[in-house]
Enzyme design. Structure first.
Site, PDB file in Angstrom:
ATOM      1  N   HIS A  21       0.859  -1.184   0.000  1.00 49.19           N
ATOM      2  CA  HIS A  21       0.000   0.000   0.000  1.00 49.19           C
ATOM      3  C   HIS A  21       0.898   1.238   0.000  1.00 49.19           C
ATOM      4  O   HIS A  21       1.748   1.402   0.874  1.00 49.19           O
ATOM      5  CB  HIS A  21      -0.942   0.004   1.213  1.00 49.19           C
ATOM      6  CG  HIS A  21      -2.064  -0.967   1.059  1.00 49.19           C
ATOM      7  ND1 HIS A  21      -2.588  -1.680   2.108  1.00 49.19           N
ATOM      8  CD2 HIS A  21      -2.764  -1.344  -0.045  1.00 49.19           C
ATOM      9  CE1 HIS A  21      -3.568  -2.462   1.660  1.00 49.19           C
ATOM     10  NE2 HIS A  21      -3.698  -2.271   0.349  1.00 49.19           N
ATOM     11  N   GLU A  65       1.618   3.819   3.021  1.00 48.10           N
ATOM     12  CA  GLU A  65       2.031   3.277   4.318  1.00 48.10           C
ATOM     13  C   GLU A  65       3.558   3.330   4.441  1.00 48.10           C
ATOM     14  O   GLU A  65       4.251   2.313   4.483  1.00 48.10           O
ATOM     15  CB  GLU A  65       1.436   1.865   4.479  1.00 48.10           C
ATOM     16  CG  GLU A  65      -0.094   1.931   4.486  1.00 48.10           C
ATOM     17  CD  GLU A  65      -0.817   0.582   4.339  1.00 48.10           C
ATOM     18  OE1 GLU A  65      -0.158  -0.458   4.404  1.00 48.10           O
ATOM     19  OE2 GLU A  65      -2.055   0.607   4.156  1.00 48.10           O
ATOM     20  N   ARG A 117      -3.176   4.944  -2.213  1.00 48.45           N
ATOM     21  CA  ARG A 117      -3.061   3.586  -1.657  1.00 48.45           C
ATOM     22  C   ARG A 117      -2.771   2.523  -2.723  1.00 48.45           C
ATOM     23  O   ARG A 117      -1.997   1.607  -2.509  1.00 48.45           O
ATOM     24  CB  ARG A 117      -4.391   3.235  -0.972  1.00 48.45           C
ATOM     25  CG  ARG A 117      -4.602   1.759  -0.620  1.00 48.45           C
ATOM     26  CD  ARG A 117      -5.995   1.594  -0.001  1.00 48.45           C
ATOM     27  NE  ARG A 117      -6.434   0.208   0.150  1.00 48.45           N
ATOM     28  CZ  ARG A 117      -6.309  -0.496   1.269  1.00 48.45           C
ATOM     29  NH1 ARG A 117      -5.713   0.030   2.313  1.00 48.45           N
ATOM     30  NH2 ARG A 117      -6.771  -1.729   1.344  1.00 48.45           N
ATOM     31  N   HIS A 137       2.116  -3.518   6.978  1.00 51.42           N
ATOM     32  CA  HIS A 137       1.103  -2.497   6.679  1.00 51.42           C
ATOM     33  C   HIS A 137       1.055  -1.483   7.810  1.00 51.42           C
ATOM     34  O   HIS A 137       1.653  -1.679   8.860  1.00 51.42           O
ATOM     35  CB  HIS A 137      -0.291  -3.134   6.542  1.00 51.42           C
ATOM     36  CG  HIS A 137      -0.482  -3.930   5.296  1.00 51.42           C
ATOM     37  ND1 HIS A 137      -1.206  -3.465   4.229  1.00 51.42           N
ATOM     38  CD2 HIS A 137      -0.037  -5.169   4.946  1.00 51.42           C
ATOM     39  CE1 HIS A 137      -1.197  -4.377   3.269  1.00 51.42           C
ATOM     40  NE2 HIS A 137      -0.500  -5.435   3.672  1.00 51.42           N
ATOM     41  N   GLU A 152       0.069  -4.650  11.130  1.00 51.17           N
ATOM     42  CA  GLU A 152      -0.330  -3.251  10.981  1.00 51.17           C
ATOM     43  C   GLU A 152       0.421  -2.450  12.044  1.00 51.17           C
ATOM     44  O   GLU A 152       0.107  -2.532  13.224  1.00 51.17           O
ATOM     45  CB  GLU A 152      -1.840  -3.092  11.193  1.00 51.17           C
ATOM     46  CG  GLU A 152      -2.686  -3.884  10.222  1.00 51.17           C
ATOM     47  CD  GLU A 152      -3.167  -3.053   9.047  1.00 51.17           C
ATOM     48  OE1 GLU A 152      -2.694  -1.912   8.881  1.00 51.17           O
ATOM     49  OE2 GLU A 152      -4.011  -3.551   8.295  1.00 51.17           O
TER      50      GLU A 152
HETATM   51  O1  0X9 Z   1      -7.135  -3.912   4.269  1.00 46.74           O
HETATM   52  C1  0X9 Z   1      -5.963  -4.273   4.110  1.00 46.74           C
HETATM   53  O2  0X9 Z   1      -5.498  -4.610   3.024  1.00 46.74           O
HETATM   54  C2  0X9 Z   1      -5.044  -4.308   5.331  1.00 46.74           C
HETATM   55  N1  0X9 Z   1      -5.278  -3.148   6.137  1.00 46.74           N
HETATM   56  S1  0X9 Z   1      -4.799  -1.690   5.595  1.00 46.74           S
HETATM   57  O3  0X9 Z   1      -5.316  -0.713   6.503  1.00 46.74           O
HETATM   58  N2  0X9 Z   1      -3.225  -1.598   5.672  1.00 46.74           N
HETATM   59  O4  0X9 Z   1      -5.212  -1.531   4.250  1.00 46.74           O
HETATM   60  C3  0X9 Z   1      -5.331  -5.582   6.099  1.00 46.74           C
HETATM   61  C4  0X9 Z   1      -5.065  -6.800   5.282  1.00 46.74           C
HETATM   62  C5  0X9 Z   1      -5.248  -8.103   5.938  1.00 46.74           C
HETATM   63  N3  0X9 Z   1      -6.146  -8.867   5.151  1.00 46.74           N
HETATM   64  C6  0X9 Z   1      -5.996 -10.169   4.820  1.00 46.74           C
HETATM   65  N4  0X9 Z   1      -4.909 -10.813   5.125  1.00 46.74           N
HETATM   66  N5  0X9 Z   1      -6.974 -10.757   4.213  1.00 46.74           N
HETATM   67 ZN    ZN Z   2      -2.050  -1.643   4.029  1.00 47.56          ZN
HETATM   68 ZN    ZN Z   3      -5.132  -1.065   8.631  1.00 47.76          ZN
END
Ligand code: 0X9
Ligand code: ZN
Ligand code: ZN
Length: 428
Positions: free
Chosen positions: A179, A182, A235, A306, A382
């Site tokens: 992303h 980030e 993003r 992330h 995260e």
């Molecule tokens: O939504 C996302 O892609 C991630 N959070 S973010 O705020 N950085 O965008 C979390 C991803 C985790 N999801 C899976 N592993 N399915």
């Molecule tokens: Zn992310």
């Molecule tokens: Zn997140």
């Protein structure tokens, strides 16, 4: 009086955005605010995310269970207010002016970039990171090895570095900055590389030398460059769409793992969580996906970096009705990470669980794909914070965050070893 000032501010924002379409102007976020919206039902969430797909005025920043973080243009505050009443949810502001945070960050970056030096008191550009990486590869020719995942949509090289002190080590794969906005993720990944090569601390030496590290500091290279040059809050990837004028796909919804199933991604090209026209439509994701599947026997653990939320997340992303067979082991490893971070003097708290139980259904993510490839310890981390600064984490927090990542990962790997996950899969 009030109305006049409001109109003046609105005009300035519109002008600033217009100017941003020019060659070297950056998109500005003057008086854009970020709200924490709390909801209770899935229906409310659907209405809110639909509403937030109006990209002119809203951007989804982050989500947790029953909570959504929304960035709002100053001109759309009344729209938000009436929507909040209509849907019957509550909202509170936590960032009053996004641009003022971006300005502070940029000041710190400019001050330290003027002498062209790479470091962790500021956020580095892709060019700075790659130049630094070249220096590392020259300085440590025996221990390090460069690898290339492939090319991005805009033709940039996606690079990685392997660090190996000896043969027959278990492998740890780190994906960072999938992303674009980030930034703390690549800052942390590069700091870890540096520690593994230079630290004199015995614990760090053990960690560095007894694992093989495969680190991709910036996967979404096009998006990352775009956040430095045009839009700090970008993003997604930068590949245009055939069906919309909105650009880019959420690369963390584009892997071929339950792709577009279970409402785990959006089919709207303007959404921040657009899954793409098909799985692996993004060259960056295809490159990483191929790299994982063709080297899966080398990796015992996969970590996707992330921000933000301070969560350690495991599969599954698609459902919270069902849990992976080794869920308890992943929770034990997550607890080890969280406890180790909490033992540091910073007081940072990490929560953990499966993606679907902690956040929402999210499909097509890297760590779910890695898990399906047989990498049984695959996590999304995260990093800081929980919303005070969000993606615009002040540079003074880079090293503290990275130190937390280091001790957390060390504890997580110790637990993985104890539970038998670091056995070699093949002779290498
Ligand atoms: O939504 C996302 O892609 C991630 N959070 S973010 O705020 N950085 O965008 C979390 C991803 C985790 N999801 C899976 N592993 N399915
Ligand atoms: Zn992310
Ligand atoms: Zn997140």
């Amino acid at each position: 009086m009030e109305v006049n000032r409001y109109l003046v501010a609105l005009t300035l924002v519109v002008l600033a955005q217009g100017a941003s379409l020019g060659q070297d102007e950056k998109l500005r976020y003057d008086n854009y605010s970020v709200y924490k919206v709390k909801y209770e039902t899935p229906e409310q969430r659907n209405l809110l995310t639909k509403f937030a797909e109006d990209r002119e005025n809203f951007r989804l920043w982050s989500e947790a269970k029953n909570e959504l973080h929304l960035m709002i243009s100053p001109g759309a505050l009344s729209k938000l207010e009436s929507e909040i009443q209509k849907i019957n949810v509550t909202a509170e502001v936590f960032i009053g002016n996004v641009q003022s945070l971006i300005d502070l960050e940029e000041e710190a970056n400019l001050k330290l970039s003027s002498d062209g030096s790479f470091g962790w008191k500021k956020y580095n550009t892709l060019a700075e990171i790659y130049e630094w990486l070249d220096g590392i590869l020259v300085a440590y020719p025996v221990i390090t090895e460069s690898f290339i995942l492939g090319q991005s949509y805009e033709g940039r090289t996606i690079r990685g570095i392997k660090i190996s002190y000896k043969s027959n080590n278990p492998g740890v794969l780190i994906e960072s900055n999938i992303h674009a906005r980030e930034w703390i993720t690549s800052a942390t990944a590069t700091w870890l590389i540096n520690e593994f090569l230079t630290s004199q601390d015995e614990g760090v030496r053990n960690l560095a030398e007894n694992h093989d590290w495969y680190i991709v500091p910036v996967l979404n290279v096009d998006g990352f460059v775009y956040t430095h040059e045009k839009d700090r809050m970008w993003r997604k990837t930068r590949q245009p769409s055939d069906i919309s004028s909105c650009i880019g796909v959420d690369p963390n919804r584009n892997y071929d793992s339950y792709w577009m199933e279970y409402n785990g991604a959006s089919s709207n090209p303007c959404s921040e969580t657009y899954g793409g026209p098909n799985a692996l439509s993004e060259p960056e994701v295809k490159a990483m996906s191929d790299y994982i599947s063709s080297n899966k026997d080398k990796f015992n653990v996969m970590l996707a970096f992330h921000s933000y939320s301070q969560f350690l997340l495991s599969p599954y992303g698609h459902t919270s009705e069902e849990f992976p067979p080794n869920y308890d082991d992943m929770m034990a490893a997550s607890k080890a990470f969280a406890d180790a971070v909490e033992s540091l003097p910073y007081g940072t708290v990490y929560e953990y669980g499966s993606v679907a139980e902690m956040l929402y259904a999210a499909t097509g993510a890297t760590n779910d794909w890695a898990y399906e490839q047989g990498i049984e310890m695959s996590f999304t981390i995260e990093f800081r914070d929980t919303g005070r600064y969000g993606f615009i984490l002040p540079p003074v927090q880079i090293i503290p965050n990275a130190e937390e990542a280091l001790v957390g990962i060390a504890a997580l790997l110790d637990k993985c070893e104890e539970l038998g996950y670091l056995e070699l899969k093949t002779t290498q």
